[in-house]
Design a protein around this motif. Structure first.
Motif, short mmCIF file in Angstrom:
data_model
loop_
_atom_site.label_atom_id
_atom_site.label_comp_id
_atom_site.label_asym_id
_atom_site.label_seq_id
_atom_site.Cartn_x
_atom_site.Cartn_y
_atom_site.Cartn_z
N SER A 37 0.73 -1.10 -0.01
CA SER A 37 0.25 -0.03 0.09
C SER A 37 0.79 1.30 0.01
O SER A 37 0.66 2.18 -0.49
CB SER A 37 -0.98 0.06 1.14
OG SER A 37 -1.84 1.03 1.11
N ASP A 96 -8.85 1.45 2.50
CA ASP A 96 -7.82 1.08 1.48
C ASP A 96 -8.51 0.71 0.27
O ASP A 96 -8.40 1.12 -0.83
CB ASP A 96 -7.03 -0.07 2.03
CG ASP A 96 -5.67 -0.20 1.54
OD1 ASP A 96 -5.21 1.10 1.18
OD2 ASP A 96 -4.91 -1.25 1.45
N ILE A 193 -2.43 -0.83 -4.59
CA ILE A 193 -3.33 -0.64 -3.47
C ILE A 193 -4.39 -1.84 -3.41
O ILE A 193 -4.52 -2.39 -2.24
CB ILE A 193 -3.97 0.66 -3.43
CG1 ILE A 193 -2.99 1.74 -3.16
CG2 ILE A 193 -4.79 0.57 -2.26
CD1 ILE A 193 -3.49 3.11 -3.22
N SER A 196 -3.06 -5.02 -1.59
CA SER A 196 -3.15 -5.05 -0.19
C SER A 196 -4.42 -5.25 0.38
O SER A 196 -4.39 -5.70 1.39
CB SER A 196 -2.73 -3.44 0.30
OG SER A 196 -3.64 -2.67 -0.16
#
Length: 421
Positions: A37, A96, A193, A196
């Protein structure tokens, strides 16, 4: 009420005391998710700055790249409340996922059209807003996946992840821009991202006991926020620790960002020379993080933190007077080693001294200091260097940083603080 994880009972999670953090697959999944991330973040900010430069003036590009800091600083305390009330795992995964979806959506728009600076500014605001939840939740999550005797080691592993992201993120972002422009770089950041998110979903967490969890039914968010601030203010370690962190960051951020650029230009080192100095700093900081990862615990943690801050500050002052590039690089290694060690100790003490139910809010307070207050020193440092030159400004910044070490030495609770065995 606390965050619940029904898929993995607590009994199935081995105690961290039996499994060191650097060998615990659960912790390693969290570190991998965090690192990927952070690499995505590095690629994102490079793509954002490149796209802003291509679509506007230098001043406009600077505003776009800086605008994400505003909602992050203003909303981070609220993000800490969210992390503590609803659980850091849920907050990390949700924020996230939003970060990923937003970046990929902008990449798709840029592939088909050129909407201009307004979309980039909106993206920066959204990203900063979501970061206000993501960052406190990241800080609160380690205490749910390991026990306090392993938190210092996790802090070192997190530091190694940050160093890795700093080394590989910019080149990957540059490669994305070179291959397909800003749209490709944004897409690459979004995909990193995205990697992750499933890693975070696979991380198993422990529930807090009912007497430690932050209640959601009989308190308001405002009361939770006040309780978190009160926890910091009244704590014999956390109160002076926050002052130490603030002074250290205020004295460090200016010289090692805008100040170093101006110093390299003044000495004729050029961009490559500045890169060597930054590489020296990163090497020293990486060694400090590796030390904490391997050892897991450093005795006399409060004293070590204070003892590392003061000579680290002296090394910052010495950097402005380095007679040549090789000496400057060696000094930067020393700066990275000492400030990295003090930063790791401060981070580990924050993790281990804070009651688990308050970690999101306490992390938010520290984040506001580092991400909201300390960056204000950059334009001040640049203006001061224009008037007095690099040497005096580096010395004053070093004195501010050293004052943080003095505070740590003068606060008995912090000076005598130890990491759990």
């Amino acid at each position: 009420m606390s965050e619940r994880t029904t898929s993995v009972p607590d009994a199935l999670i081995p105690p961290a005391a039996a499994v060191p953090a650097h060998r615990d697959p659960n912790v390693l999944r969290w570190v991998a998710a965090y690192t990927v991330s952070m690499v995505g973040d590095m690629v994102f900010y490079l793509a954002l700055s490149w796209a802003a430069v291509q679509n506007g003036t230098a001043a406009q590009a600077g505003i776009v790249t800086a605008v994400s800091a505003v909602p992050r600083a203003l909303l981070m305390l609220g993000g800490g409340v969210v992390a503590d009330r609803f659980g850091p795992r849920r907050a990390v995964i949700g924020s996230d996922a939003v970060r990923c979806g937003t970046v990929l959506a902008v990449a798709a728009v840029l592939f088909v059209t050129d909407p201009g600076l307004w979309l980039l500014a909106l993206l920066a605001v959204v990203f900063g807003t979501v970061d206000a939840v993501f960052l406190p939740a990241v800080g609160a999550l380690p205490a749910r996946i390991t026990t306090k005797d392993q938190l210092a080691r996790v802090q070192g592993m997190r530091g190694l992840g940050i160093r890795f992201a700093a080394v590989v993120g910019a080149p990957l972002g540059g490669l994305g821009v070179a291959v397909g422009g800003s749209a490709a770089a944004f897409a690459f950041a979004g995909l990193l991202i995205a990697v992750s998110v499933p890693l975070l979903v696979s991380v198993r967490v422990r529930e807090l006991p009912p007497d430690e969890a932050t209640p959601r039914d009989d308190t308001t968010a405002w009361r939770d926020l006040r309780a978190g601030l009160r926890h910091v203010r009244r704590h014999r370690v956390l109160g002076p620790l926050m002052i130490t962190i603030a002074l250290g960051d205020l004295g460090f951020v200016g010289p090692l960002n805008v100040g170093l650029t101006l110093l390299a230009d003044e000495r004729g080192w050029g961009a490559s020379g500045m890169g060597w100095v930054l590489g020296g700093f990163g090497t020293g900081a990486g060694v400090a993080a590796l030390l904490l990862t391997v050892r897991g615990r450093v005795p006399y943690a409060g004293l070590v933190a204070a003892g590392a801050i003061i000579p680290g500050a002296a090394a910052i002052a010495a950097l402005a007077y380095a007679p040549g590039l090789p000496v400057a690089v060696g000094t930067a290694v020393l700066v990275g080693l000492l400030t990295g060690l003090s930063g790791a100790m401060c981070g580990a003490l924050l993790q281990t001294q804070t009651d688990t139910a308050y970690l999101g809010r306490v992390t938010a307070v520290a984040g506001i200091v580092s991400l909201g207050i300390a960056p204000l020193s950059m334009p001040l440092s640049a203006a001061a260097i224009g008037v007095w030159g690099t040497g005096p400004v580096f010395v004053v910044s070093a004195l501010v940083c050293a004052l943080g070490g003095v505070v740590a030495l003068c606060a008995p609770g912090l000076r005598r603080a130890e990491l759990p065995k």
